[in-house]
Scaffold this active site. Structure first.
Site, PDB file in Angstrom:
ATOM      1  N   GLN A   1      65.743 -31.354 -16.037  1.00 38.58           N
ATOM      2  CA  GLN A   1      66.398 -31.922 -14.864  1.00 38.58           C
ATOM      3  C   GLN A   1      67.063 -33.246 -15.235  1.00 38.58           C
ATOM      4  O   GLN A   1      66.392 -34.178 -15.677  1.00 38.58           O
ATOM      5  CB  GLN A   1      65.413 -32.136 -13.718  1.00 38.58           C
ATOM      6  CG  GLN A   1      66.126 -32.549 -12.431  1.00 38.58           C
ATOM      7  CD  GLN A   1      65.174 -32.927 -11.324  1.00 38.58           C
ATOM      8  OE1 GLN A   1      64.560 -33.982 -11.373  1.00 38.58           O
ATOM      9  NE2 GLN A   1      65.053 -32.071 -10.319  1.00 38.58           N
TER      10      GLN A   1
ATOM     11  N   TYR B   1      68.851 -39.527  -4.678  1.00 43.42           N
ATOM     12  CA  TYR B   1      69.346 -40.142  -5.908  1.00 43.42           C
ATOM     13  C   TYR B   1      70.879 -40.112  -5.960  1.00 43.42           C
ATOM     14  O   TYR B   1      71.532 -39.779  -4.974  1.00 43.42           O
ATOM     15  CB  TYR B   1      68.675 -39.499  -7.111  1.00 43.42           C
ATOM     16  CG  TYR B   1      67.165 -39.664  -7.043  1.00 43.42           C
ATOM     17  CD1 TYR B   1      66.603 -40.943  -6.999  1.00 43.42           C
ATOM     18  CD2 TYR B   1      66.317 -38.574  -6.939  1.00 43.42           C
ATOM     19  CE1 TYR B   1      65.228 -41.126  -6.885  1.00 43.42           C
ATOM     20  CE2 TYR B   1      64.934 -38.746  -6.837  1.00 43.42           C
ATOM     21  CZ  TYR B   1      64.405 -40.016  -6.803  1.00 43.42           C
ATOM     22  OH  TYR B   1      63.047 -40.209  -6.681  1.00 43.42           O
TER      23      TYR B   1
ATOM     24  N   ARG C   1      70.051 -28.832  -8.161  1.00 45.70           N
ATOM     25  CA  ARG C   1      69.082 -28.936  -7.062  1.00 45.70           C
ATOM     26  C   ARG C   1      69.700 -29.740  -5.927  1.00 45.70           C
ATOM     27  O   ARG C   1      70.298 -30.797  -6.143  1.00 45.70           O
ATOM     28  CB  ARG C   1      67.810 -29.640  -7.535  1.00 45.70           C
ATOM     29  CG  ARG C   1      66.684 -29.590  -6.505  1.00 45.70           C
ATOM     30  CD  ARG C   1      65.511 -30.448  -6.902  1.00 45.70           C
ATOM     31  NE  ARG C   1      64.243 -29.872  -6.465  1.00 45.70           N
ATOM     32  CZ  ARG C   1      63.109 -30.555  -6.334  1.00 45.70           C
ATOM     33  NH1 ARG C   1      63.088 -31.858  -6.595  1.00 45.70           N
ATOM     34  NH2 ARG C   1      62.000 -29.970  -5.953  1.00 45.70           N
TER      35      ARG C   1
ATOM     36  N   GLY D   1      54.778 -27.226  -7.147  1.00 42.36           N
ATOM     37  CA  GLY D   1      54.646 -28.592  -7.614  1.00 42.36           C
ATOM     38  C   GLY D   1      53.215 -28.970  -7.914  1.00 42.36           C
ATOM     39  O   GLY D   1      52.723 -28.762  -9.013  1.00 42.36           O
ATOM     40  N   ARG D   2      52.518 -29.525  -6.918  1.00 42.93           N
ATOM     41  CA  ARG D   2      51.167 -30.034  -7.150  1.00 42.93           C
ATOM     42  C   ARG D   2      50.199 -28.956  -7.603  1.00 42.93           C
ATOM     43  O   ARG D   2      49.287 -29.236  -8.372  1.00 42.93           O
ATOM     44  CB  ARG D   2      50.653 -30.714  -5.875  1.00 42.93           C
ATOM     45  CG  ARG D   2      51.435 -31.965  -5.497  1.00 42.93           C
ATOM     46  CD  ARG D   2      50.806 -32.694  -4.331  1.00 42.93           C
ATOM     47  NE  ARG D   2      51.561 -33.893  -3.990  1.00 42.93           N
ATOM     48  CZ  ARG D   2      51.084 -34.890  -3.265  1.00 42.93           C
ATOM     49  NH1 ARG D   2      49.849 -34.825  -2.793  1.00 42.93           N
ATOM     50  NH2 ARG D   2      51.827 -35.945  -3.002  1.00 42.93           N
TER      51      ARG D   2
END
Length: 359
Positions: free
Chosen positions: A98, A179, A226, A310-311
């Site tokens: 990424q 971002y 993304r 993810g987690r």
């Protein structure tokens, strides 16, 4: 959940199932932006997830936002990532890097050069972030000149080439989560009057130019992006024309025949259905708050082709095996998400051999 276990192809990568590891900042890089010695182990441990999307990696010095995050703009960083990709490929996994430019979500104390952050416009995010001195306000950024925006496109192009030289199977452009690219999309962060600001088409231009440049450089089959439609984060407010902007942007990106689109889904279900209709290639959908028993729902309904985790993947290196067997999961330790060292990074236990054998 049988649909989760059907193989699929993403770009040039053949995957054994429909799971992937979502990108997650872990702050385990060295001060020079090279991956620490723990990083190859961390990703190799999770190779059974098939497609691993790395944490955000800055394409330039100005792209860094947080402490101890990795880069891909120097030869030393390329050499460091070669160790990571070699370890993952040896375990049968695949990696997309990424590429993330933090833009105004940065602080000079977190970067080697200590320069003022850059952004589409000189507007503060109004946020705080962790620095070596503790929590501090993000400063007012410096607006990029039109020429510097063009250089940013070239920075992404070069970073993508460096990623492939480091052994990556592809790159994911981070156009989400507040971002730089996301900042260009949001009218309350982008008040430019040049070709990159104002109308929907102009605010979407940077994302399209970066995707086009990278697809030209390394091939569209190794290029992904993304997006996070409807997610107001980092001080961004996408506004009432947000859905229209994303329909336009995704329609333009679809022309490039990229490997996949990764949607971090917080928005409306109708917009997600529209995105599915607009997008011709593979679609990854990450829904915060999912439960294990709904993990395959988007695949079964045709909204997604792959579901990143993810987690669950962070705390369970063998998540795919545990899910297949219905084995209990480790709980993630939030206190170690962004700390240094092996604790909460490479020390999560896997199933015992007798437990992990699959008939």
């Amino acid at each position: 959940m049988t649909s989760l276990w059907t193989p699929t192809t993403v770009g040039n990568v053949r995957l054994p199932h429909r799971l992937a590891l979502a990108p997650m900042t872990r702050s385990r890089a060295n001060a020079d932006g090279t991956p620490s010695d723990l990083v190859p182990t961390y990703y190799a441990q999770r190779a059974s997830l098939g497609l691993l999307i790395t944490e955000g990696v800055q394409p330039s010095e100005d792209g860094q936002g947080y402490m101890m995050t990795p880069g891909i703009h120097s030869s030393a960083q390329v050499e460091g990532w070669k160790k990571v990709t070699a370890a993952v490929h040896a375990k049968g996994g695949h990696m997309f890097m990424q590429l993330m430019h933090a833009g105004r979500m940065s602080h000079p104390d977190n970067t080697p050069h200590h320069r003022q952050p850059v952004a589409p416009s000189a507007l503060s995010a109004g946020q705080q972030m962790f620095t070596p001195a503790g929590m501090q306000d993000t400063p007012v950024p410096r607006a990029l000149t039109t020429e510097e925006v063009g250089q940013t496109v070239e920075d992404f192009r070069k970073a993508a080439r460096n990623a492939i030289d480091a052994g990556m199977d592809g790159v994911e452009i981070h156009g989400a989560n507040g971002y730089l690219i996301n900042q260009f999309l949001a009218p309350n962060a982008n008040i430019r009057t040049d070709r990159y600001g104002g109308s929907i088409e102009k605010r979407a231009r940077l994302a399209i130019e970066i995707a086009t440049a990278i697809a030209e450089e390394i091939g569209p089959e190794r290029t992904a992006i993304r997006l996070s439609p409807g997610l107001d984060i980092g001080g961004l407010v996408e506004g009432p024309d947000g859905p229209e902007l994303y329909r336009y942007l995704i329609g333009e990106l679809d022309r490039l025949n990229l490997a996949y689109l990764h949607v971090f889904h917080f928005g409306s279900e109708q917009l997600l259905k529209d995105i599915r209709a607009l997008w011709s290639q593979k679609l990854l959908v990450l829904r915060p708050g999912r439960t294990l028993d709904t993990l395959a729902t988007d695949i079964e309904t045709g909204l997604a082709d792959v579901v990143p985790v993810g987690r669950w993947g962070l705390a369970n290196p063998d998540f795919a095996e545990r899910l297949r067997q219905g084995a209990p999961l480790n709980e993630p330790d939030a206190n170690t998400f962004y700390s240094s060292g092996a604790a909460g990074y490479t020390d999560y236990p896997t199933l015992q051999p007798s437990q992990s054998a699959v008939a």
